[in-house]
Write a protein that holds these residues in place. Structure first.
Motif, short mmCIF file in Angstrom:
data_model
loop_
_atom_site.label_atom_id
_atom_site.label_comp_id
_atom_site.label_asym_id
_atom_site.label_seq_id
_atom_site.Cartn_x
_atom_site.Cartn_y
_atom_site.Cartn_z
N PRO A 22 -40.14 -12.01 -117.76
CA PRO A 22 -39.63 -10.71 -117.31
C PRO A 22 -38.15 -10.79 -116.93
N PHE A 23 -37.41 -9.74 -117.26
CA PHE A 23 -36.01 -9.64 -116.86
C PHE A 23 -35.81 -8.40 -116.00
N HIS A 31 -38.43 -13.64 -111.09
CA HIS A 31 -39.39 -14.71 -110.84
C HIS A 31 -40.62 -14.24 -110.06
N ALA A 32 -40.46 -13.27 -109.20
CA ALA A 32 -41.62 -12.74 -108.49
C ALA A 32 -42.60 -12.10 -109.47
N LEU A 33 -42.04 -11.35 -110.42
CA LEU A 33 -42.88 -10.70 -111.41
C LEU A 33 -43.50 -11.73 -112.37
N LEU A 34 -42.73 -12.75 -112.73
CA LEU A 34 -43.26 -13.80 -113.58
C LEU A 34 -44.43 -14.51 -112.89
N ALA A 68 -36.26 -22.94 -114.68
CA ALA A 68 -36.73 -22.11 -113.56
C ALA A 68 -38.01 -21.38 -113.92
N ALA A 69 -38.12 -20.89 -115.15
CA ALA A 69 -39.33 -20.18 -115.57
C ALA A 69 -40.53 -21.12 -115.56
N VAL A 70 -40.33 -22.34 -116.02
CA VAL A 70 -41.42 -23.32 -116.01
C VAL A 70 -41.83 -23.64 -114.57
N GLY A 71 -40.85 -23.81 -113.70
CA GLY A 71 -41.16 -24.09 -112.30
C GLY A 71 -41.96 -22.97 -111.66
N PRO A 277 -43.29 -3.91 -114.78
CA PRO A 277 -41.91 -3.67 -115.25
C PRO A 277 -41.22 -4.95 -115.69
N VAL A 278 -41.62 -5.48 -116.85
CA VAL A 278 -41.12 -6.77 -117.30
C VAL A 278 -39.75 -6.67 -117.96
#
Length: 307
Positions: A22-23, A31-34, A68-71, A277-278
């Motif tokens: 998500p952006f 990151h909260a949404l991810l 960061a996405a992987v983390g 809302p991605v």
């Protein structure tokens, strides 16, 4: 079907989950949404999470963003299922992502193609070897695009201890069968995946040659439909599989095939329709227009009616 183990990777019995990235309105990863997206997928029964891979727009992420996405995905799964990270593209970038993914707790890597350049088979082997030299994580090698492999190349990749699997994105069933037979001859346990777009449509053919695992991008936007199909597939309910294919997956594929990149763009649009809302896809992909989005809404409704 999941419940497969090889090379230190162990997937449970469920759908393999490829979350979107998500952006927010400033084009930064939300990151909260991810974390919410990944956690909800695990709670819906995902057997493994493939973070920042094709559906997650790896091609559009910096090495820092991918790390960061992987983390975030690792934290959100909380050890309940394995997390694998996408690596690929320029070798230096892929090396950076591989090291960072290991440091963030990923349990494996999906090795995607070295984009743009055309390489001989020897070069593809060297690419995988270079990544194996950077990590101790097991590698799933993606047979796709400009990283299409030959049987001889797969035989040589089997000599690399970290190679734990092959994901097929080419769709040549006869060649995929030869890959499976090569692994059997070697005595190596190897994970084979159907990685074609909207893999549910071709999975019956792959299972027949000994490839029970498949990618499900649909699970990211409609886990109820993807899981229903998986349950029918696992249980041998051919009639229910065909019903869902006819009323959901085939119409989705027709829409997907109208515009390059819709395999990712439609998943994000489906999540937005569900109230998550991605944000948009990043260039060079494009988002569906209003007419496409309404057709997607109708296809999702038809799929849920078919349940």
């Amino acid at each position: 079907m999941s419940g497969q183990t090889a090379g230190g990777l162990a997937f449970g019995d469920g759908v393999l989950f490829f979350p979107v990235t998500p952006f927010d309105r400033s084009d930064r990863i939300d990151h909260a949404l991810l974390a919410e997206h990944v956690a909800s997928g695990v709670e819906a029964g995902a057997a493994g999470v493939f973070a920042a891979c094709g559906t997650g727009e790896y091609h559009a992420l910096s090495a820092t963003e991918a790390e960061a996405a992987v983390g975030t995905a690792v934290t959100a799964t909380a050890g309940r299922v394995p997390v694998l990270a996408g690596v690929g593209g320029p070798l230096a970038h892929a090396r950076d992502v591989a090291r960072a993914a290991a440091a963030r707790g990923a349990q494996g890597l999906l090795v995607m193609p070295p984009y743009l350049v055309q390489a001989p088979q020897e070069g593809l082997i060297r690419y995988v070897q270079a990544l194996a030299d950077e990590t101790e994580l097991p590698l799933i090698v993606y047979h796709r695009g400009n990283a299409a492999l030959t049987e001889a190349t797969v035989e040589r990749l089997l000599d690399l201890p970290l190679v734990a699997g092959i994901k097929d994105g080419v769709g040549d069933i006869a060649l995929a069968q030869r890959f499976v037979l090569a692994a059997e001859r070697s005595g190596r346990e190897l994970l084979f995946f159907n990685g074609l777009l909207t893999a549910e449509l071709s999975q019956a053919a792959y299972r027949s040659i000994g490839v029970p695992l498949y990618s499900s991008a649909v699970f990211a936007m409609a886990p109820d439909i993807a899981t229903a199909w998986f349950d029918a597939y696992r249980g041998g309910d051919d009639e229910r599989q065909r019903h869902l294919l006819e009323h959901f997956f085939v119409p989705l594929v027709r829409l997907r095939d109208e515009t390059p990149g819709f395999a990712v763009s439609l998943i994000k649009a489906g999540l937005r329709l569900a109230g998550l809302p991605v944000g948009p896809v990043r260039a060079p992909l494009v988002d569906p227009n209003a007419e496409h989005t309404e057709r997607l809404r109708a296809i999702l409704a038809s799929g849920r009616d078919a349940l």
